[in-house]
Design a protein around this motif. Structure first.
Motif, PDB file in Angstrom:
ATOM      1  N   ALA A 200       6.497   0.122   7.684  1.00  0.00           N
ATOM      2  CA  ALA A 200       6.281  -0.100   6.248  1.00  0.00           C
ATOM      3  C   ALA A 200       5.447   0.997   5.610  1.00  0.00           C
ATOM      4  CB  ALA A 200       5.593  -1.449   6.033  1.00  0.00           C
TER       5      ALA A 200
ATOM      6  N   SER B 178       1.965  -2.326  -4.782  1.00  0.00           N
ATOM      7  CA  SER B 178       1.823  -3.052  -3.518  1.00  0.00           C
ATOM      8  C   SER B 178       0.870  -4.208  -3.707  1.00  0.00           C
ATOM      9  CB  SER B 178       1.327  -2.113  -2.407  1.00  0.00           C
ATOM     10  OG  SER B 178       0.000  -1.684  -2.677  1.00  0.00           O
TER      11      SER B 178
ATOM     12  N   SER C 232       6.423  -4.999  -0.573  1.00  0.00           N
ATOM     13  CA  SER C 232       6.256  -6.428  -0.817  1.00  0.00           C
ATOM     14  C   SER C 232       5.344  -7.104   0.207  1.00  0.00           C
ATOM     15  CB  SER C 232       7.625  -7.129  -0.796  1.00  0.00           C
ATOM     16  OG  SER C 232       7.463  -8.533  -0.882  1.00  0.00           O
ATOM     17  N   ASP C 233       4.372  -7.840  -0.320  1.00  0.00           N
ATOM     18  CA  ASP C 233       3.532  -8.690   0.515  1.00  0.00           C
ATOM     19  C   ASP C 233       3.782 -10.159   0.190  1.00  0.00           C
ATOM     20  OD1 ASP C 233       2.388  -8.757  -2.033  1.00  0.00           O
ATOM     21  OD2 ASP C 233       0.353  -8.981  -1.252  1.00  0.00           O
TER      22      ASP C 233
ATOM     23  N   ASP D 215       9.935 -11.952  -0.936  1.00  0.00           N
ATOM     24  CA  ASP D 215      10.075 -10.627  -1.561  1.00  0.00           C
ATOM     25  C   ASP D 215      10.490 -10.667  -3.029  1.00  0.00           C
ATOM     26  OD1 ASP D 215       9.352  -9.396   0.839  1.00  0.00           O
ATOM     27  OD2 ASP D 215      11.424  -9.291   1.543  1.00  0.00           O
TER      28      ASP D 215
ATOM     29  N   VAL E  81       4.695  -9.529  -6.702  1.00  0.00           N
ATOM     30  CA  VAL E  81       3.841  -8.521  -6.079  1.00  0.00           C
ATOM     31  C   VAL E  81       2.891  -7.952  -7.130  1.00  0.00           C
ATOM     32  CG1 VAL E  81       3.768  -6.371  -4.783  1.00  0.00           C
ATOM     33  CG2 VAL E  81       5.685  -7.951  -4.448  1.00  0.00           C
TER      34      VAL E  81
ATOM     35  N   ILE F  67      12.671  -2.786  -3.667  1.00  0.00           N
ATOM     36  CA  ILE F  67      11.768  -3.181  -2.579  1.00  0.00           C
ATOM     37  C   ILE F  67      11.956  -2.160  -1.467  1.00  0.00           C
ATOM     38  CG2 ILE F  67      11.216  -4.924  -0.841  1.00  0.00           C
ATOM     39  CD1 ILE F  67      10.489  -5.927  -3.546  1.00  0.00           C
TER      40      ILE F  67
ATOM     41  N   SER G 124       9.008  -4.341   3.532  1.00  0.00           N
ATOM     42  CA  SER G 124       8.791  -5.785   3.510  1.00  0.00           C
ATOM     43  C   SER G 124       8.420  -6.282   4.888  1.00  0.00           C
ATOM     44  CB  SER G 124      10.051  -6.508   3.024  1.00  0.00           C
ATOM     45  OG  SER G 124      11.085  -6.364   3.978  1.00  0.00           O
TER      46      SER G 124
ATOM     47  N   ASP H 147       9.591 -14.531   8.304  1.00  0.00           N
ATOM     48  CA  ASP H 147       8.783 -13.532   7.610  1.00  0.00           C
ATOM     49  C   ASP H 147       8.199 -14.084   6.320  1.00  0.00           C
ATOM     50  OD1 ASP H 147      10.954 -13.748   5.960  1.00  0.00           O
ATOM     51  OD2 ASP H 147      11.525 -11.640   6.010  1.00  0.00           O
TER      52      ASP H 147
ATOM     53  N   VAL I 298       2.277  -5.376   3.875  1.00  0.00           N
ATOM     54  CA  VAL I 298       3.388  -6.330   3.897  1.00  0.00           C
ATOM     55  C   VAL I 298       2.904  -7.699   4.380  1.00  0.00           C
ATOM     56  CG1 VAL I 298       5.264  -4.656   4.052  1.00  0.00           C
ATOM     57  CG2 VAL I 298       4.138  -5.424   6.147  1.00  0.00           C
TER      58      VAL I 298
END
Length: 423
Positions: A23, A121, A187-188, A192, A197, A253, A256, A280, A414
């Motif tokens: 990432a 981010s 993306s955190d 997503d 974000v 994005i 991720s 995830d 992420v």
């Protein structure tokens, strides 16, 4: 598999490193850059990984470039053409207020020939305080603290944040009109959704001020009177995704949790360890999520359920912590302390949980390690694991037994990374 505790930790760390590397902006920015415009190119951005994103963009951009990006204190890196501002996270400060004004200044007066590249981010919400008329920075800080202590999911938090801001919820992109805005997003967010974000400074969403008010009620948020008054007014209305000012914009994005977890799984398999990605996008109370993970690990350890061992269970997402005590520790340490209680006495389960940006909560660690001996080692120091968990004092627990994991700022974000090794 008979290896030392140090070797087990080195293995788990290698999986974290693989996830972060997959990432990192240096690897993902170049393939996602837009074409050069006829006019100017301006870069704006916010988040804990935004400075690294800006530097990667700058190194690959063939042409004139200028801009302003804000990141967390200690996360800045050197750029030649893009100014990097540092501000406070997770509690906003005056430097963030100045940064918001500077970002608006950077996108003002642009034409349809110009291009704005937004590098966004996780963490950008706190780094971009911009209270509306009638609210102060102190009010926004109070809102932020209430949200962080509420245990509310990120979607509910951001519905409140975007309607109590003049920069979030697509408002920065609206200010750049008629310039085209291309948002490059690390993306955190579980699922997503790019509008979540950093509370979407360049990406609007469908939520309304009524959604924000329902979140206030549902999670019993104690907000300043000025915030409630604003949410009840027409001034809180945010731009909608179908607003014509966003018609030519683009959202990408570029990194991720899903990609990072698959990279960690590949690294485990390369080392001869089977890997299973659970999800995830896991959300919920950190201590309860830990209990589910512990149950899965115990089942794998105790039964032959069709999985070859040793194996590692991987998961990502963003858990929450509802504050009950006054201790120190982020959601990853809270997850691990709860996990440690359920696996105590086991010699065949080892875990690492950490935030991929390098910081878990307000301290300098990303997370910690836990195993079946964690509770006993705390008890040997006259510390009760369950009492520490009840006080939300997981950082102190792992600090006392030297099990904190502190890789430093990673340059990306992420969200949570969890790895449980079952021997």
């Amino acid at each position: 598999m008979r290896v030392s505790p140090a070797e087990r930790r080195a293995f788990l760390t290698s999986l974290f490193d693989a996830a972060v590397d997959a990432a990192h902006p240096a690897k993902v920015i170049a393939a996602n850059l837009p074409l050069r415009p006829k006019g100017r190119t301006v870069v704006v951005g916010a988040g804990k990984g935004s400075a690294q994103m800006a530097r990667a963009l700058e190194s690959h951009w063939d042409g004139p470039l200028s801009g302003v990006v804000v990141t967390r204190y200690g996360f800045g890196v050197g750029c030649d053409r893009i100014e990097i501002i540092e501000a406070s996270h997770p509690v906003p400060d005056d430097a963030g207020l100045v940064a918001s004004e500077r970002l608006f200044g950077a996108v003002s007066g642009l034409s349809s020939d110009d291009l704005v590249i937004a590098v966004i981010s996780g963490g950008g919400s706190a780094l971009l305080p911009a209270p509306p008329e009638g609210m102060s920075l102190a009010d926004e800080i109070a809102v932020n603290k209430a949200l962080l202590a509420s245990g509310a999911p990120i979607s509910a938090m951001n519905a409140v944040r975007k309607h109590l801001s003049t920069i979030k919820g697509g408002r920065l992109a609206a200010a750049a009109y008629p310039a085209r805005v291309v948002s490059l997003i690390v993306s955190d967010i579980p699922g997503d959704d790019p509008a979540l974000v950093a509370s979407g400074p360049t990406v609007p969403d469908e939520t309304t001020r009524y959604d924000a008010l329902r979140s206030v009620e549902r999670y019993r948020l104690s907000l300043p009177p000025s915030a409630i008054s604003h949410l009840r007014s027409e001034a809180a209305v945010a731009p909608r995704p179908d607003d014509p000012r966003f018609a030519g914009n683009e959202v990408r994005i570029i990194a991720s949790a899903a990609v990072s977890l698959e990279a960690a799984a590949a690294e485990a398999r390369r080392r001869g360890i089977e890997a299973f990605v659970l999800s995830d996008a896991i959300e919920g109370e950190a201590r309860e999520v830990a209990r589910t993970h512990a149950a899965l690990a115990l089942q794998m350890a105790e039964r032959n359920v069709g999985h070859r061992k040793p194996a590692v269970l991987l998961s990502g997402g963003e858990t929450t912590v509802s504050l009950r005590g006054n201790g120190k520790g982020g959601r990853n340490c809270e997850f691990l302390l709860s996990l440690a209680i359920d696996i105590q006495g086991r010699s065949d389960i080892w875990s690492l949980a950490a935030d991929t940006d390098g910081i878990d909560g307000s301290e300098e660690n990303a997370g910690a390690f836990a195993d079946g001996s964690t509770v006993a080692r705390l008890a040997a120091r006259s510390l009760d694991a369950r009492a520490l968990l009840d006080a939300n004092d997981s950082w102190s627990a792992f600090h006392e037994i030297a099990d904190l994991f502190s890789p430093g700022p990673t340059g990306t974000n992420v969200n949570d990374f969890r790895a449980i090794l079952v021997e």
